[in-house]
Write a protein that holds these residues in place. Structure first.
Motif, PDB file in Angstrom:
ATOM      1  N   ARG A   1      26.985   9.874  40.634  1.00  0.00           N
ATOM      2  CA  ARG A   1      26.829   8.782  41.599  1.00  0.00           C
ATOM      3  C   ARG A   1      26.762   9.389  42.999  1.00  0.00           C
ATOM      4  O   ARG A   1      27.784   9.509  43.689  1.00  0.00           O
ATOM      5  CB  ARG A   1      27.991   7.813  41.493  1.00  0.00           C
ATOM      6  CG  ARG A   1      28.058   7.115  40.155  1.00  0.00           C
ATOM      7  CD  ARG A   1      29.198   6.134  40.118  1.00  0.00           C
ATOM      8  NE  ARG A   1      29.280   5.535  38.797  1.00  0.00           N
ATOM      9  CZ  ARG A   1      30.353   4.941  38.332  1.00  0.00           C
ATOM     10  NH1 ARG A   1      31.437   4.856  39.071  1.00  0.00           N
ATOM     11  NH2 ARG A   1      30.350   4.420  37.132  1.00  0.00           N
ATOM     12  N   PRO A   2      25.558   9.780  43.426  1.00  0.00           N
ATOM     13  CA  PRO A   2      25.409  10.478  44.715  1.00  0.00           C
ATOM     14  C   PRO A   2      26.019   9.739  45.905  1.00  0.00           C
ATOM     15  O   PRO A   2      26.465  10.366  46.852  1.00  0.00           O
ATOM     16  CB  PRO A   2      23.896  10.628  44.865  1.00  0.00           C
ATOM     17  CG  PRO A   2      23.372  10.575  43.471  1.00  0.00           C
ATOM     18  CD  PRO A   2      24.282   9.654  42.721  1.00  0.00           C
ATOM     19  N   GLN A   3      26.069   8.407  45.847  1.00  0.00           N
ATOM     20  CA  GLN A   3      26.645   7.657  46.968  1.00  0.00           C
ATOM     21  C   GLN A   3      28.128   7.966  47.154  1.00  0.00           C
ATOM     22  O   GLN A   3      28.669   7.776  48.244  1.00  0.00           O
ATOM     23  CB  GLN A   3      26.403   6.147  46.802  1.00  0.00           C
ATOM     24  CG  GLN A   3      27.226   5.481  45.707  1.00  0.00           C
ATOM     25  CD  GLN A   3      26.607   5.539  44.323  1.00  0.00           C
ATOM     26  OE1 GLN A   3      25.702   6.324  44.067  1.00  0.00           O
ATOM     27  NE2 GLN A   3      27.101   4.719  43.408  1.00  0.00           N
ATOM     28  N   THR A   4      28.797   8.500  46.119  1.00  0.00           N
ATOM     29  CA  THR A   4      30.210   8.860  46.265  1.00  0.00           C
ATOM     30  C   THR A   4      30.379  10.220  46.947  1.00  0.00           C
ATOM     31  O   THR A   4      31.480  10.555  47.391  1.00  0.00           O
ATOM     32  CB  THR A   4      30.924   8.898  44.894  1.00  0.00           C
ATOM     33  OG1 THR A   4      30.378   9.966  44.103  1.00  0.00           O
ATOM     34  CG2 THR A   4      30.797   7.579  44.162  1.00  0.00           C
ATOM     35  N   ILE A   5      29.301  10.995  47.027  1.00  0.00           N
ATOM     36  CA  ILE A   5      29.347  12.306  47.677  1.00  0.00           C
ATOM     37  C   ILE A   5      29.223  12.159  49.188  1.00  0.00           C
ATOM     38  O   ILE A   5      29.782  12.943  49.953  1.00  0.00           O
ATOM     39  CB  ILE A   5      28.226  13.223  47.133  1.00  0.00           C
ATOM     40  CG1 ILE A   5      28.351  13.386  45.609  1.00  0.00           C
ATOM     41  CG2 ILE A   5      28.205  14.571  47.835  1.00  0.00           C
ATOM     42  CD1 ILE A   5      29.622  14.023  45.129  1.00  0.00           C
ATOM     43  N   ARG A   6      28.492  11.155  49.638  1.00  0.00           N
ATOM     44  CA  ARG A   6      28.198  10.978  51.070  1.00  0.00           C
ATOM     45  C   ARG A   6      29.447  10.968  51.962  1.00  0.00           C
ATOM     46  O   ARG A   6      29.474  11.665  52.976  1.00  0.00           O
ATOM     47  CB  ARG A   6      27.362   9.716  51.257  1.00  0.00           C
ATOM     48  CG  ARG A   6      27.019   9.316  52.684  1.00  0.00           C
ATOM     49  CD  ARG A   6      26.167  10.304  53.480  1.00  0.00           C
ATOM     50  NE  ARG A   6      25.077  10.896  52.765  1.00  0.00           N
ATOM     51  CZ  ARG A   6      23.833  10.441  52.717  1.00  0.00           C
ATOM     52  NH1 ARG A   6      23.518   9.330  53.341  1.00  0.00           N
ATOM     53  NH2 ARG A   6      22.912  11.090  52.047  1.00  0.00           N
ATOM     54  N   PRO A   7      30.509  10.212  51.645  1.00  0.00           N
ATOM     55  CA  PRO A   7      31.690  10.237  52.525  1.00  0.00           C
ATOM     56  C   PRO A   7      32.306  11.634  52.668  1.00  0.00           C
ATOM     57  O   PRO A   7      32.687  12.041  53.769  1.00  0.00           O
ATOM     58  CB  PRO A   7      32.669   9.263  51.860  1.00  0.00           C
ATOM     59  CG  PRO A   7      31.794   8.354  51.060  1.00  0.00           C
ATOM     60  CD  PRO A   7      30.656   9.211  50.580  1.00  0.00           C
TER      61      PRO A   7
END
Length: 181
Positions: A85-91
């Motif tokens: 889930r790449p969106q969890t890497i952003r933060p």
């Protein structure tokens, strides 16, 4: 040498550096390395909980549990991540970008916990952000910085950390050219 001795030797090098330390722990069994501060000194530490895609809907409870367990190492932040889930890497990537100024970033944790996979996801996020900045760049100064960074990002695009289902495949430091020196 056994893996523990190699780990201690490699991680103890961080103490004398200006560094940001990313401690990687597993979502299913979030064990915190209790002696981490002995190795990293006063360097800031963030905790990246990997494989959060394996967690049920009550993941927020897991986050508070990891924060409680990690309290004695005084992490600057705790992040729930999943390479799926790449969106969890952003933060986490944003935190690293904002707080790594003139510091090396060290990613540490037990064998086969997802360190290499996390680094690969962070590199991908850095590349996406750099490409976005290039598209949005219009000022002369920004274009100069872009030229300086171009070679670094070209090498990043070619760089891939080895990932494996076998534990202990990456025991040494791996230098990734992500940021300005």
């Amino acid at each position: 040498q056994d893996a523990v001795a190699i780990f201690r030797r490699e991680v103890s090098k961080i103490r004398g550096e200006k560094a940001l330390v990313v401690l990687v722990v597993d979502a299913v069994n979030p064990t915190i390395l209790t002696t981490l501060r002995d190795y990293v000194g006063g360097n800031p530490v963030v905790v990246a909980v990997t494989r959060c895609d394996l967690l049920p809907a009550f993941a927020k409870r897991t986050l508070s549990e990891v924060r409680r367990r990690a309290d004695f190492i005084k992490p600057a932040e705790v992040f729930l991540t999943s390479a799926k889930r790449p969106q969890t890497i952003r933060p986490l990537a944003n935190f690293v970008r904002e707080h790594c100024r003139a510091h090396d970033v060290f990613v540490v944790g037990p064998a086969n916990i997802g360190k290499s996979t996390l680094v690969a996801a962070l590199v991908d996020d850095l590349l996406q952000e750099a490409k976005r900045r290039r598209r949005d760049t219009t000022t002369k100064e920004a274009r100069l910085v872009d030229r300086i960074e171009r070679k670094r990002f070209e090498s990043l695009e070619e760089f891939r950390v080895t990932t494996s289902a076998l534990p202990g495949t990456t025991l040494q430091n791996v230098r990734i050219p992500c940021f300005l020196d």
